[in-house]
Design an enzyme around this catalytic site. Structure first.
Site, PDB file in Angstrom:
ATOM      1  N   ASP A  71       0.826  -1.208   0.000  1.00 55.79           N
ATOM      2  CA  ASP A  71       0.000   0.000   0.000  1.00 55.79           C
ATOM      3  C   ASP A  71       0.860   1.258   0.000  1.00 55.79           C
ATOM      4  OD1 ASP A  71       0.744  -0.731   2.691  1.00 55.79           O
ATOM      5  OD2 ASP A  71      -0.682   0.743   3.456  1.00 55.79           O
ATOM      6  N   ASP A 101       8.797   4.260  -1.449  1.00 54.48           N
ATOM      7  CA  ASP A 101       8.122   3.652  -0.287  1.00 54.48           C
ATOM      8  C   ASP A 101       6.920   2.831  -0.747  1.00 54.48           C
ATOM      9  OD1 ASP A 101       7.312   3.076   2.312  1.00 54.48           O
ATOM     10  OD2 ASP A 101       6.348   5.009   2.609  1.00 54.48           O
ATOM     11  N   GLU A 133       0.014  -1.318   5.651  1.00 58.30           N
ATOM     12  CA  GLU A 133       1.113  -0.916   6.539  1.00 58.30           C
ATOM     13  C   GLU A 133       1.005   0.556   6.889  1.00 58.30           C
ATOM     14  OE1 GLU A 133       5.124   0.738   7.532  1.00 58.30           O
ATOM     15  OE2 GLU A 133       3.774   1.232   5.879  1.00 58.30           O
TER      16      GLU A 133
END
Length: 382
Positions: A71, A101, A133
């Site tokens: 995610d 990320d 997360e």
């Protein structure tokens, strides 16, 4: 497929935490299936999201987990100059939401799979991809519970959060809390006859600040971290209907970013004791139905892997560096570590680019991550 080609495919999936990640998970499952690697999908209750777990090599000995979350954070309101869900390349940088990320690391791991399979692996490599997360390390917990019961639990987990491929052995834990203050409304001309929920909430927030100051004491600090102390902050507050009405309700959310040696629940417990001891008696003296309620929004533990441990020595050999460090942001690492899987954080890119508009990872960082995974296979698995 190369890591850049795979990153292009991964970025195209809008896996913002509020959205499903199933299209990305299906893409990865199908990619691995073409390489004859079976996958286990671990769904949430609504079956709208899933973790993925795959094993390369033997499954009867402890191996190494390469872990990442699928995610990403929202792009809403950010001034992007390139399409956020389309990979763009300029001056040796690859732009798109999640490039740093942390889809860049996932792309490198997937690109390395054919090379892993070409070796007679003596230790297994596990690929673990999680969801949610970014909203509290929620999805990975079901995956970890499966690992906890395995006869041959992995010996090491490498989480590829962006660290510019520097080995990270520690990060803070986090506790996010909500406080609901219920008082009693009345006309503001007769304010003492009511219980002003906003004012009592402000008192609680002030007490949080005082607790935070105590946590800054030198004997509570750890110079490995920046800032070197446990932090407390209020991030959201709402309450009141009109200026001439004493507000009956107020809500605020606060968080504790705790050093690994500090239990963040102690901060919440201190605040609850203060509410019960000092505030509720005053509130209920005016209105017996007044109340202060606390609820947990999310939490994850900190990470403090021993620099002398096998995990630290392995990552040092893989990275070619013993310059261990810590990071301010949290990861799923503490959850793996809590079930006895030593964990390190090491991945391409920098969090200085994460969560921002025009997020990017450099091509050189992807290349370096590809080389790191090649060393992993050569040094420990073949």
């Amino acid at each position: 497929m190369t890591s850049k080609e795979l990153l292009c495919a991964l970025v195209a999936f809008d896996t913002t935490s509020r959205e499903s990640n199933l299209q990305l998970i299906t893409f990865v499952r199908d990619y691995l299936a073409r390489l004859n690697v079976p996958c286990e999908l671990i769904f949430n209750e609504e079956r709208s999201k899933a973790n993925l777990f795959a094993t390369l090599g033997p499954d009867d000995v402890p191996g190494i987990v390469l872990s990442g979350h699928t995610d990403v954070v929202p792009v809403d309101g950010q001034p992007w100059t390139v399409p956020p869900f389309e990979l763009s390349e300029k001056d040796g940088k690859l732009y798109g939401r999640g490039t740093a990320d942390m889809k860049g690391y996932i792309a490198c791991v997937l690109a390395a799979v054919p090379g892993f399979l070409a070796r007679p692996l003596r230790l297994p490599i596990h690929i673990a991809l999680s969801y949610d997360e970014e909203v509290g390390c929620l999805g990975v917990r079901d995956l970890i519970s499966r690992l906890e019961g395995r006869a041959n639990k992995p010996r090491l987990c490498i989480i590829g959060e962006p660290t510019q491929l520097q080995p990270v052995l520690g990060h803070k834990g986090k506790l996010a809390m909500r406080c609901d203050v219920h008082g009693a409304a009345c006309h503001s001309a007769y304010a003492p006859q009511g219980v002003n929920a906003i004012e009592y909430a402000a008192d609680l927030i002030g007490e949080l600040g005082r607790i935070g100051q105590v946590l800054r004491a030198p004997d509570r600090c750890d110079p490995r971290f920046d800032p070197p102390f446990t932090t407390v902050q209020t991030g959201v507050i709402s309450g009141g209907k009109a200026l001439n009405i004493v507000p009956a309700d107020c809500r605020f959310d606060f968080e504790v970013r705790a050093l690994p040696a500090t239990d963040p629940a102690e901060v919440a417990q201190q605040l609850e004791r203060y509410a019960q001891r000092d505030l509720l008696p005053k509130m209920r003296a005016v209105d017996a139905h007044s109340d202060i309620r606390f609820s947990r929004l999310s939490a994850y533990p900190g990470l403090a892997t021993d620099a002398q441990s096998e995990a630290a020595q392995l990552i040092a050999q893989i990275c070619g560096s013993t310059d261990f460090t810590t990071v301010a942001f949290g990861t799923e690492g503490g959850l793996f570590d809590a079930i006895g899987i030593p964990t390190v954080i090491c991945g391409p890119g920098s969090m200085n680019q994460g969560h921002k508009p025009d997020e990017f990872v450099s091509v050189s960082q992807l290349d370096a991550c590809d080389a790191m995974l090649e060393r992993l296979a050569s040094m420990f698995l073949a």
